[in-house]
Scaffold this motif. Sequence first.
Motif, PDB file in Angstrom:
ATOM      1  N   SER A 179     -59.408   6.316  -4.968  1.00  0.00           N
ATOM      2  CA  SER A 179     -59.975   6.460  -6.310  1.00  0.00           C
ATOM      3  C   SER A 179     -58.999   6.085  -7.416  1.00  0.00           C
ATOM      4  CB  SER A 179     -60.451   7.902  -6.519  1.00  0.00           C
ATOM      5  OG  SER A 179     -59.371   8.801  -6.364  1.00  0.00           O
ATOM      6  N   GLN A 180     -57.851   5.524  -7.044  1.00  0.00           N
ATOM      7  CA  GLN A 180     -56.833   5.160  -8.026  1.00  0.00           C
ATOM      8  C   GLN A 180     -56.526   6.337  -8.969  1.00  0.00           C
ATOM      9  OE1 GLN A 180     -59.561   2.803  -7.472  1.00  0.00           O
ATOM     10  NE2 GLN A 180     -58.141   2.109  -5.873  1.00  0.00           N
ATOM     11  N   MET A 181     -56.554   7.531  -8.402  1.00  0.00           N
ATOM     12  CA  MET A 181     -56.279   8.745  -9.169  1.00  0.00           C
ATOM     13  C   MET A 181     -54.872   9.214  -8.835  1.00  0.00           C
ATOM     14  SD  MET A 181     -58.307  12.383  -8.874  1.00  0.00           S
ATOM     15  CE  MET A 181     -59.867  11.531  -8.951  1.00  0.00           C
ATOM     16  N   ASN A 182     -54.051   9.489  -9.859  1.00  0.00           N
ATOM     17  CA  ASN A 182     -52.691   9.934  -9.566  1.00  0.00           C
ATOM     18  C   ASN A 182     -52.690  11.388  -9.127  1.00  0.00           C
ATOM     19  OD1 ASN A 182     -52.611  11.651 -11.930  1.00  0.00           O
ATOM     20  ND2 ASN A 182     -52.263   9.803 -13.159  1.00  0.00           N
ATOM     21  N   THR A 183     -51.565  11.812  -8.585  1.00  0.00           N
ATOM     22  CA  THR A 183     -51.460  13.161  -8.020  1.00  0.00           C
ATOM     23  C   THR A 183     -51.726  14.227  -9.065  1.00  0.00           C
ATOM     24  OG1 THR A 183     -49.830  12.343  -6.433  1.00  0.00           O
ATOM     25  CG2 THR A 183     -49.951  14.727  -6.763  1.00  0.00           C
ATOM     26  N   GLY A 184     -51.137  14.050 -10.252  1.00  0.00           N
ATOM     27  CA  GLY A 184     -51.329  15.037 -11.309  1.00  0.00           C
ATOM     28  C   GLY A 184     -52.773  15.193 -11.705  1.00  0.00           C
ATOM     29  N   HIS A 185     -53.505  14.071 -11.738  1.00  0.00           N
ATOM     30  CA  HIS A 185     -54.913  14.128 -12.102  1.00  0.00           C
ATOM     31  C   HIS A 185     -55.713  14.903 -11.054  1.00  0.00           C
ATOM     32  CE1 HIS A 185     -58.311  11.664 -14.231  1.00  0.00           C
ATOM     33  NE2 HIS A 185     -58.398  12.968 -14.437  1.00  0.00           N
ATOM     34  N   ALA A 186     -55.420  14.680  -9.780  1.00  0.00           N
ATOM     35  CA  ALA A 186     -56.132  15.375  -8.705  1.00  0.00           C
ATOM     36  C   ALA A 186     -55.861  16.878  -8.755  1.00  0.00           C
ATOM     37  CB  ALA A 186     -55.716  14.807  -7.350  1.00  0.00           C
ATOM     38  N   ILE A 187     -54.598  17.244  -8.991  1.00  0.00           N
ATOM     39  CA  ILE A 187     -54.257  18.668  -9.092  1.00  0.00           C
ATOM     40  C   ILE A 187     -54.932  19.288 -10.318  1.00  0.00           C
ATOM     41  CG2 ILE A 187     -52.358  20.293  -9.453  1.00  0.00           C
ATOM     42  CD1 ILE A 187     -50.583  18.419  -7.831  1.00  0.00           C
ATOM     43  N   PHE A 188     -54.995  18.508 -11.418  1.00  0.00           N
ATOM     44  CA  PHE A 188     -55.671  18.997 -12.624  1.00  0.00           C
ATOM     45  C   PHE A 188     -57.129  19.319 -12.337  1.00  0.00           C
ATOM     46  CE2 PHE A 188     -58.368  17.892 -16.294  1.00  0.00           C
ATOM     47  CZ  PHE A 188     -57.947  18.862 -17.189  1.00  0.00           C
ATOM     48  N   TYR A 189     -57.804  18.453 -11.581  1.00  0.00           N
ATOM     49  CA  TYR A 189     -59.188  18.728 -11.205  1.00  0.00           C
ATOM     50  C   TYR A 189     -59.304  20.074 -10.463  1.00  0.00           C
ATOM     51  CZ  TYR A 189     -61.147  14.150 -12.424  1.00  0.00           C
ATOM     52  OH  TYR A 189     -61.608  13.047 -13.089  1.00  0.00           O
ATOM     53  N   GLY A 190     -58.376  20.299  -9.531  1.00  0.00           N
ATOM     54  CA  GLY A 190     -58.415  21.555  -8.779  1.00  0.00           C
ATOM     55  C   GLY A 190     -58.228  22.765  -9.665  1.00  0.00           C
ATOM     56  N   ILE A 191     -57.307  22.669 -10.633  1.00  0.00           N
ATOM     57  CA  ILE A 191     -57.056  23.796 -11.541  1.00  0.00           C
ATOM     58  C   ILE A 191     -58.281  24.063 -12.416  1.00  0.00           C
ATOM     59  CG2 ILE A 191     -55.641  24.583 -13.477  1.00  0.00           C
ATOM     60  CD1 ILE A 191     -53.299  23.037 -12.260  1.00  0.00           C
ATOM     61  N   VAL A 192     -58.901  23.002 -12.922  1.00  0.00           N
ATOM     62  CA  VAL A 192     -60.084  23.179 -13.772  1.00  0.00           C
ATOM     63  C   VAL A 192     -61.241  23.775 -12.974  1.00  0.00           C
ATOM     64  CG1 VAL A 192     -61.800  21.993 -15.182  1.00  0.00           C
ATOM     65  CG2 VAL A 192     -59.405  21.329 -15.340  1.00  0.00           C
ATOM     66  N   VAL A 193     -61.416  23.329 -11.742  1.00  0.00           N
ATOM     67  CA  VAL A 193     -62.477  23.905 -10.903  1.00  0.00           C
ATOM     68  C   VAL A 193     -62.227  25.393 -10.687  1.00  0.00           C
ATOM     69  CG1 VAL A 193     -63.487  23.909  -8.588  1.00  0.00           C
ATOM     70  CG2 VAL A 193     -63.076  21.744  -9.768  1.00  0.00           C
ATOM     71  N   TRP A 194     -60.956  25.755 -10.419  1.00  0.00           N
ATOM     72  CA  TRP A 194     -60.664  27.190 -10.278  1.00  0.00           C
ATOM     73  C   TRP A 194     -61.020  27.932 -11.558  1.00  0.00           C
ATOM     74  CZ3 TRP A 194     -57.400  29.923 -13.490  1.00  0.00           C
ATOM     75  CH2 TRP A 194     -57.274  31.277 -13.182  1.00  0.00           C
ATOM     76  N   PHE A 195     -60.696  27.365 -12.713  1.00  0.00           N
ATOM     77  CA  PHE A 195     -60.978  28.053 -13.976  1.00  0.00           C
ATOM     78  C   PHE A 195     -62.481  28.214 -14.184  1.00  0.00           C
ATOM     79  CE2 PHE A 195     -61.760  28.229 -18.552  1.00  0.00           C
ATOM     80  CZ  PHE A 195     -60.950  29.296 -18.895  1.00  0.00           C
ATOM     81  N   ILE A 196     -63.262  27.200 -13.787  1.00  0.00           N
ATOM     82  CA  ILE A 196     -64.719  27.311 -13.908  1.00  0.00           C
ATOM     83  C   ILE A 196     -65.233  28.487 -13.077  1.00  0.00           C
ATOM     84  CG2 ILE A 196     -66.899  26.178 -13.323  1.00  0.00           C
ATOM     85  CD1 ILE A 196     -65.541  23.507 -13.996  1.00  0.00           C
ATOM     86  N   ILE A 197     -64.778  28.556 -11.830  1.00  0.00           N
ATOM     87  CA  ILE A 197     -65.217  29.644 -10.942  1.00  0.00           C
ATOM     88  C   ILE A 197     -64.738  30.990 -11.483  1.00  0.00           C
ATOM     89  CG2 ILE A 197     -65.164  30.515  -8.578  1.00  0.00           C
ATOM     90  CD1 ILE A 197     -66.583  27.810  -8.962  1.00  0.00           C
TER      91      ILE A 197
END
Length: 697
Positions: free
Chosen positions: A305-323
């Motif tokens: 997905s041409q996504m850098n590591t920081g961006h992928a980790i950011f997605y995980g953090i935001v998903v945790w915050f949503i939950i």
Amino acid sequence: MVILELVVILIVSVTVSNVVSHFIPDVPISLFQIAIGLLLSLAFGIFIKIDSHWFMLLFVAPLLYNDAWRFPKHELWELRGPILGNAIILVLLTTLVGGFFIHLLMPQLETSVALALAAVVSPTDPVAVQAIAKRVKLPKTVLHIVSGESLINDASGLVSFNTAIKATVAGTFLLSHAVGNFFWMTIVGLIIGLLLGSLLNWLGDVFDRVGLNDVVFHTVVTILAPFLIYWVAEDIFHASGVIAVVAGAIITKILSDQHVDARNPEISITGIRTWEIFVYLLNGIIFVLLGIELPPALAAVVQNSQMNTGHAIFYGIVVWFIIFAIRTFWAYGNQVALYLKTRETKPAFNMAVTSGLTGVRGAVTMAAVMTVPTIINDGTAFPQRDLLVFVAAVVVIVSLLVATIMLPIMTKERSAHDFTQPEMLDSEAVATETIKPEMTESQARIFAIQVGIQTLREQQREDNRAIVYELITRKQGTIAQIKRQLIGNTSGFTSSDDSELRLIGLQAQRDRLQQLLVQEDISPLTFSSQSRRLERLENLIAADAHYHFSSQWALVLMRRGLRSIRIWFSDETSAKIKKETSLAIRETSKEAIKALSAYMEKYSGDTVTHRMERQNAYNLIVTYRYRIENEKHVDTPEQRQLDDKIRMELELKALNAQRETIQNLYEQRRITRQAGINIRQFINFSETAALAGKDEE
């Protein structure tokens, strides 16, 4: 050979994580296990290809079975509203609302995949929460709700997850089909679990009756139970193996608790300890596998997905915050609703935040997300599988880290656990009665239990009366069961018919119950419920049955369920019905005691028949006294903790008296050396069971 080497590496990794955690107790052991998995993947290039079917069978089934077996019954019932709300409504809300926001956050995820991600991160992990609770003092209500909901939300979350995954694999998502599939999997899984759980319990009873009390055999059967239930539900009926395993464990636990415990306690102890080791290894291996899986998943995410590591980790953090936000606002809404209803406790947002932080994700989430298939029906790769796995892993890690850091700050109080062991006091010397020069092992065991009962009587005080009657009733039941097993052999025991006494007590209860209705002390609903209970007892007496609950479990549970439904839909409040039921039990028990005491006045002689009748009457009177004291006894979490401590101390004193009695009988050569060894071993296992039982509550 490679598989064996991997198994050894995983077990060694779990062991090493436990050693490290011992020296750094403030960090959850799960984080160390993830770190070891990362080390194995990055430094040694270890990679494990996981098959979804065997992974669910090997890891999810036994973990859920163990959680369901250990569920806290009192807290589940007292907090059934919040627990069911969190476990079912909150999970569905998290799946739908969370899935919507996740899809907005990551448009590259299909709708069904976003829903699957929200569903798989919705179940909480009580093991992780309880590990954190050892260092901080969480509110008891919050801790009990988390423990209770985790039993059910694992099932509801995983069924939602599997529904979304199957929709993705099929390539279509129809709401009607998804709902129908959800109900099929749930209802059929529930039925299969109840049937197989009861069947396994019945087989255990059959094995006991034919003398098959081999500890290893019973332990192996217990270990195989979740795998068998899950396999039958999933592969044969295509229902939810998760629901089936949870239902099977609950019904097996309920049925087991109904038995008078005369089975060799070594079976119970061995089973408990075996499961502790088994679940410990499974939990640890899952997190090690998570660490091994992270680098390849991250590499695939970045590459595809041409996504850098920081961006992928950011997605995980935001998903945790949503939950986390959904759970927090849900908890606050519950507080507001409760305040509007009772006007007692004002809503506190910090309490809602604490509840949100306790929503730690753990082993079940990771076990489920690793089962996502690699390809779908049309032969193409599962859409964004690596991103799904990686984000779920980040949510688990972030939830553990945030809870570890923030819960001590939110609670502002360290936990104060009492790790002292109860003292074993020497019981007073009991004068031995004149007995036959030779005693069989069964006779000696019964005699020792009677000495233990006498010790309990001597320890009786105002504050422990209910517990003393409870323990005496249990020990009398054990004696009765031993005697029933020995009737007809050469041990010298004959049948003791107490049916006439039981009918006298039953009739006295009926008369008093009628008086309470006439005096309007109880409602017709309470009268009807108690009358049916007395009718069932009369049927048992007519059939000469002695509390064999397991053979009629379906009818008993159905009656209890219908009674609860009648109460909920009646004009009477649950509190009023509970108060009237308690009054009816106390008053009818008192009347039964009076009737039995009056009846026994004509058996004042010293003949064998008179002594036997007096003993039978006394046994029944103790049972009624226990019911009275139990209804008068205060039932709060604090009181239950105190009761557990008193119960354990009294049990240890009675067992110590039994041990001394057996030693005296051996020294006087009234029993053989082997009989003394066998009985002392039984007492030792009973003592261990009493201590282990405190850990399992």
